[in-house]
Design a protein around this motif. Structure first.
Motif, PDB file in Angstrom:
ATOM      1  N   VAL A  54       0.689  -1.208  -0.068  1.00  0.00           N
ATOM      2  CA  VAL A  54      -0.062   0.073   0.015  1.00  0.00           C
ATOM      3  C   VAL A  54       0.922   1.372  -0.071  1.00  0.00           C
ATOM      4  CG1 VAL A  54      -2.038  -1.095   1.051  1.00  0.00           C
ATOM      5  CG2 VAL A  54      -0.318   0.056   2.432  1.00  0.00           C
ATOM      6  N   TYR A  55       0.580   2.130  -0.569  1.00  0.00           N
ATOM      7  CA  TYR A  55       1.210   3.337  -0.707  1.00  0.00           C
ATOM      8  C   TYR A  55       0.445   4.707  -1.060  1.00  0.00           C
ATOM      9  CZ  TYR A  55       0.622   2.445  -5.746  1.00  0.00           C
ATOM     10  OH  TYR A  55       0.211   1.895  -6.731  1.00  0.00           O
ATOM     11  N   PRO A  56       0.785   6.030  -0.573  1.00  0.00           N
ATOM     12  CA  PRO A  56       0.025   7.113  -1.042  1.00  0.00           C
ATOM     13  C   PRO A  56       0.288   7.716  -2.102  1.00  0.00           C
ATOM     14  CG  PRO A  56       2.084   7.654   0.480  1.00  0.00           C
ATOM     15  CD  PRO A  56       1.806   6.087   0.493  1.00  0.00           C
ATOM     16  N   ASP A  57      -0.567   8.641  -2.606  1.00  0.00           N
ATOM     17  CA  ASP A  57      -0.086   9.357  -3.706  1.00  0.00           C
ATOM     18  C   ASP A  57       0.869  10.533  -3.280  1.00  0.00           C
ATOM     19  OD1 ASP A  57      -1.635  11.444  -2.324  1.00  0.00           O
ATOM     20  OD2 ASP A  57      -3.473  11.347  -3.855  1.00  0.00           O
ATOM     21  N   TRP A  83      -4.765   6.746  -1.028  1.00  0.00           N
ATOM     22  CA  TRP A  83      -4.038   5.560  -0.820  1.00  0.00           C
ATOM     23  C   TRP A  83      -4.219   4.339  -2.052  1.00  0.00           C
ATOM     24  CZ3 TRP A  83      -0.026   4.774   2.777  1.00  0.00           C
ATOM     25  CH2 TRP A  83       0.039   5.645   3.505  1.00  0.00           C
ATOM     26  N   TRP A  84      -3.457   3.432  -2.200  1.00  0.00           N
ATOM     27  CA  TRP A  84      -3.338   2.700  -3.350  1.00  0.00           C
ATOM     28  C   TRP A  84      -2.910   1.323  -2.719  1.00  0.00           C
ATOM     29  CZ3 TRP A  84      -6.133   4.171  -7.520  1.00  0.00           C
ATOM     30  CH2 TRP A  84      -6.151   5.618  -7.717  1.00  0.00           C
ATOM     31  N   ALA A  85      -3.296   0.141  -3.141  1.00  0.00           N
ATOM     32  CA  ALA A  85      -3.002  -0.969  -3.186  1.00  0.00           C
ATOM     33  C   ALA A  85      -2.621  -1.727  -4.431  1.00  0.00           C
ATOM     34  CB  ALA A  85      -4.000  -1.986  -2.231  1.00  0.00           C
ATOM     35  N   LYS A  86      -1.347  -2.430  -4.483  1.00  0.00           N
ATOM     36  CA  LYS A  86      -1.060  -3.196  -5.423  1.00  0.00           C
ATOM     37  C   LYS A  86      -0.696  -4.621  -4.962  1.00  0.00           C
ATOM     38  CE  LYS A  86       1.848  -3.269  -9.558  1.00  0.00           C
ATOM     39  NZ  LYS A  86       0.743  -3.384 -10.509  1.00  0.00           N
ATOM     40  N   ILE A 137      -7.814   2.443  -2.141  1.00  0.00           N
ATOM     41  CA  ILE A 137      -8.053   1.848  -0.849  1.00  0.00           C
ATOM     42  C   ILE A 137      -8.413   2.911   0.298  1.00  0.00           C
ATOM     43  CG2 ILE A 137      -6.901  -0.248  -1.161  1.00  0.00           C
ATOM     44  CD1 ILE A 137      -5.017   0.380   0.960  1.00  0.00           C
ATOM     45  N   GLU A 138      -9.184   2.762   1.205  1.00  0.00           N
ATOM     46  CA  GLU A 138      -9.383   3.462   2.326  1.00  0.00           C
ATOM     47  C   GLU A 138      -8.129   3.742   3.133  1.00  0.00           C
ATOM     48  OE1 GLU A 138     -12.543   1.906   4.677  1.00  0.00           O
ATOM     49  OE2 GLU A 138     -13.777   1.526   2.872  1.00  0.00           O
ATOM     50  N   THR A 139      -8.115   5.160   3.724  1.00  0.00           N
ATOM     51  CA  THR A 139      -6.834   5.505   4.304  1.00  0.00           C
ATOM     52  C   THR A 139      -6.807   4.550   5.497  1.00  0.00           C
ATOM     53  OG1 THR A 139      -6.982   7.758   3.656  1.00  0.00           O
ATOM     54  CG2 THR A 139      -5.531   7.389   5.572  1.00  0.00           C
ATOM     55  N   GLN A 140      -7.856   4.369   6.387  1.00  0.00           N
ATOM     56  CA  GLN A 140      -7.789   3.630   7.557  1.00  0.00           C
ATOM     57  C   GLN A 140      -7.389   2.120   7.192  1.00  0.00           C
ATOM     58  OE1 GLN A 140      -7.483   5.649   9.719  1.00  0.00           O
ATOM     59  NE2 GLN A 140      -9.713   5.167  11.150  1.00  0.00           N
ATOM     60  N   LYS A 141      -7.818   1.586   6.215  1.00  0.00           N
ATOM     61  CA  LYS A 141      -7.362   0.238   5.876  1.00  0.00           C
ATOM     62  C   LYS A 141      -5.923   0.384   5.507  1.00  0.00           C
ATOM     63  CE  LYS A 141     -11.224  -1.799   5.888  1.00  0.00           C
ATOM     64  NZ  LYS A 141     -12.076  -2.203   4.864  1.00  0.00           N
ATOM     65  N   ALA A 142      -5.392   1.381   4.716  1.00  0.00           N
ATOM     66  CA  ALA A 142      -3.683   1.267   4.210  1.00  0.00           C
ATOM     67  C   ALA A 142      -2.973   1.275   5.726  1.00  0.00           C
ATOM     68  CB  ALA A 142      -3.755   2.637   3.481  1.00  0.00           C
ATOM     69  N   LEU A 143      -3.422   2.269   6.463  1.00  0.00           N
ATOM     70  CA  LEU A 143      -2.607   2.580   8.035  1.00  0.00           C
ATOM     71  C   LEU A 143      -2.714   1.269   8.544  1.00  0.00           C
ATOM     72  CD1 LEU A 143      -3.703   6.466   8.594  1.00  0.00           C
ATOM     73  CD2 LEU A 143      -1.473   5.286   7.257  1.00  0.00           C
ATOM     74  N   GLY A 144      -3.821   0.504   8.626  1.00  0.00           N
ATOM     75  CA  GLY A 144      -4.116  -0.632   9.610  1.00  0.00           C
ATOM     76  C   GLY A 144      -3.016  -1.917   8.854  1.00  0.00           C
ATOM     77  N   ILE A 203      -6.725  -7.437   3.253  1.00  0.00           N
ATOM     78  CA  ILE A 203      -6.552  -6.496   2.244  1.00  0.00           C
ATOM     79  C   ILE A 203      -6.819  -7.113   0.655  1.00  0.00           C
ATOM     80  CG2 ILE A 203      -5.103  -4.973   0.922  1.00  0.00           C
ATOM     81  CD1 ILE A 203      -5.768  -3.872   3.492  1.00  0.00           C
ATOM     82  N   LEU A 204      -6.434  -8.547   0.412  1.00  0.00           N
ATOM     83  CA  LEU A 204      -6.735  -9.040  -0.740  1.00  0.00           C
ATOM     84  C   LEU A 204      -8.234  -9.251  -1.010  1.00  0.00           C
ATOM     85  CD1 LEU A 204      -3.420 -11.000  -0.994  1.00  0.00           C
ATOM     86  CD2 LEU A 204      -3.852  -9.024  -2.301  1.00  0.00           C
ATOM     87  N   GLU A 205      -8.545  -9.785   0.253  1.00  0.00           N
ATOM     88  CA  GLU A 205     -10.075 -10.176   0.041  1.00  0.00           C
ATOM     89  C   GLU A 205     -10.805  -9.062  -0.342  1.00  0.00           C
ATOM     90  OE1 GLU A 205     -11.822 -12.961   0.201  1.00  0.00           O
ATOM     91  OE2 GLU A 205     -10.442 -14.407   0.945  1.00  0.00           O
ATOM     92  N   GLU A 206     -10.740  -7.967   0.300  1.00  0.00           N
ATOM     93  CA  GLU A 206     -11.654  -6.732   0.175  1.00  0.00           C
ATOM     94  C   GLU A 206     -11.382  -6.058  -1.436  1.00  0.00           C
ATOM     95  OE1 GLU A 206     -12.905  -2.649   2.284  1.00  0.00           O
ATOM     96  OE2 GLU A 206     -11.949  -4.243   3.464  1.00  0.00           O
TER      97      GLU A 206
END
Length: 94
Positions: free
Chosen positions: A19-22, A28-31, A46-53, A64-67
């Motif tokens: 996960v990384y921010p712009d 925030w983005w997931a790859k 992705i949601e900021t809360q999920k990225a930080l979590g 993360i992958l499931e969602e």
């Protein structure tokens, strides 16, 4: 033999996620990458809360992958189940 447990980790499929921010740090983005692919899947917002979590290790990789990559996770689960079934058949347990 009823107590035989199959260790899924022994034939697991490699899956990575980051996960990384712009540049502004607002979005925030997931790859994800599967089976060592070089290109990976398209990045998804992705949601900021999920990225930080995820960064803080309070949310695990598979969550993360499931969602955010549900189709790929379905394929992953199916492949693991097929491998498990094949292994059990080879051991004449199924």
């Amino acid at each position: 033999m009823e107590d035989l447990q199959i260790d899924v980790q022994s034939f697991d499929i490699q899956r990575l996620v980051t996960v990384y921010p712009d540049r502004a740090g607002i979005r925030w983005w997931a790859k994800s990458w599967w089976n060592g692919s070089e290109d990976g899947e398209a990045a998804v917002e992705i949601e900021t809360q999920k990225a930080l979590g995820f960064i803080n290790e309070s949310i695990d990789k598979d969550t993360i992958l499931e969602e955010y990559y549900p189709k790929q996770m379905e394929t992953y689960r199916n492949a693991i189940e097929q491998t498990k079934d094949q292994l059990l058949k080879q051991l004449n347990i199924s």
